[in-house]
Design an enzyme around this catalytic site. Sequence first.
Site, short mmCIF file in Angstrom:
data_model
loop_
_atom_site.label_atom_id
_atom_site.label_comp_id
_atom_site.label_asym_id
_atom_site.label_seq_id
_atom_site.Cartn_x
_atom_site.Cartn_y
_atom_site.Cartn_z
N ASN A 109 0.86 -1.19 0.00
CA ASN A 109 0.00 0.00 0.00
C ASN A 109 0.89 1.23 0.00
OD1 ASN A 109 -2.52 1.45 0.19
ND2 ASN A 109 -1.96 1.91 2.30
N HIS A 111 0.97 5.31 1.17
CA HIS A 111 0.27 6.26 2.04
C HIS A 111 0.96 7.62 1.90
CE1 HIS A 111 -2.31 7.45 5.35
NE2 HIS A 111 -1.26 8.07 5.89
C1 GRF Z 1 -2.84 8.58 -3.36
O1 GRF Z 1 -2.60 9.83 -2.75
C2 GRF Z 1 -2.41 7.49 -2.42
O2 GRF Z 1 -1.35 7.87 -1.57
C3 GRF Z 1 -3.63 7.26 -1.59
O3 GRF Z 1 -4.73 7.44 -2.46
C4 GRF Z 1 -4.34 8.31 -3.52
C5 GRF Z 1 -4.61 7.60 -4.82
O4 GRF Z 1 -4.44 8.50 -5.85
N1 GRF Z 1 -3.62 5.95 -1.01
P1 GRF Z 1 -4.50 7.92 -7.36
O5 GRF Z 1 -5.86 7.30 -7.55
O6 GRF Z 1 -3.39 6.92 -7.50
O7 GRF Z 1 -4.28 9.15 -8.20
#
Ligand code: GRF
Length: 208
Positions: A109, A111
């Site tokens: 994941n 974050h």
């Molecule tokens: C990203 O900021 C990620 O860190 C978080 O959700 C967002 C997803 O953005 N978990 P995207 O859909 O990849 O543009």
Amino acid sequence: MKKLNLIVLASGGGTNLQAIIDNIEAGKLNAQIKAVISNNSKAGALERARNHNIPAIHLSHKQFVTPEEFDEKLLSILRENETDLVILAGYMKILSPTVIRQYKNRILNIHPALLPSFGGASMYGIHVHEAVINSGVKVTGVTVHLVDEVYDHGAIIVQKCVPVLNDDTPETLQQRVLPHEHELYSKAIQLLAEGKVEIKENKAYIRE
Ligand code: GRF
């Protein structure tokens, strides 16, 4: 070296997915995305998959009577694709302990903060950056970590610091952090692809 089989789960626009696709297509990441799964049939991530001839699968709990049936379907897709790594890229649903246990140390994941700071159930998307700014910290960043049964808690693989500026809004901060997410996610996956990550007692040791 064998290409890693990835399955990406995403709920939103999919810019992290796109960065992984771009790095694979540029030959910088020794992997292949076997499918993109989203709980949101209108997710930009599914559109991005289709644009790159990657199977785009809408899979939602709403399609099943019980959570167990959802898990069964998800696990069958993972098995059918001989999945090496499950990549959560803005996936807004919680994976069940059953799925996590079957893919122990194989679910990643990303974050948009320096875990364990600014992590936990309510910390997602723009809310993370709001909390960062409200706290007054001068540095935030990005974390790529393994997923275990505790939210935002698994072994940290890589992190990167990003400065918080005096006049930042949550939106300007999010836009500064996002490109670093794009860079870091592929770096973490490549480290795993090259067998350079050793997990001991829920900590990751990188052998560069
Ligand atoms: C990203 O900021 C990620 O860190 C978080 O959700 C967002 C997803 O953005 N978990 P995207 O859909 O990849 O543009």
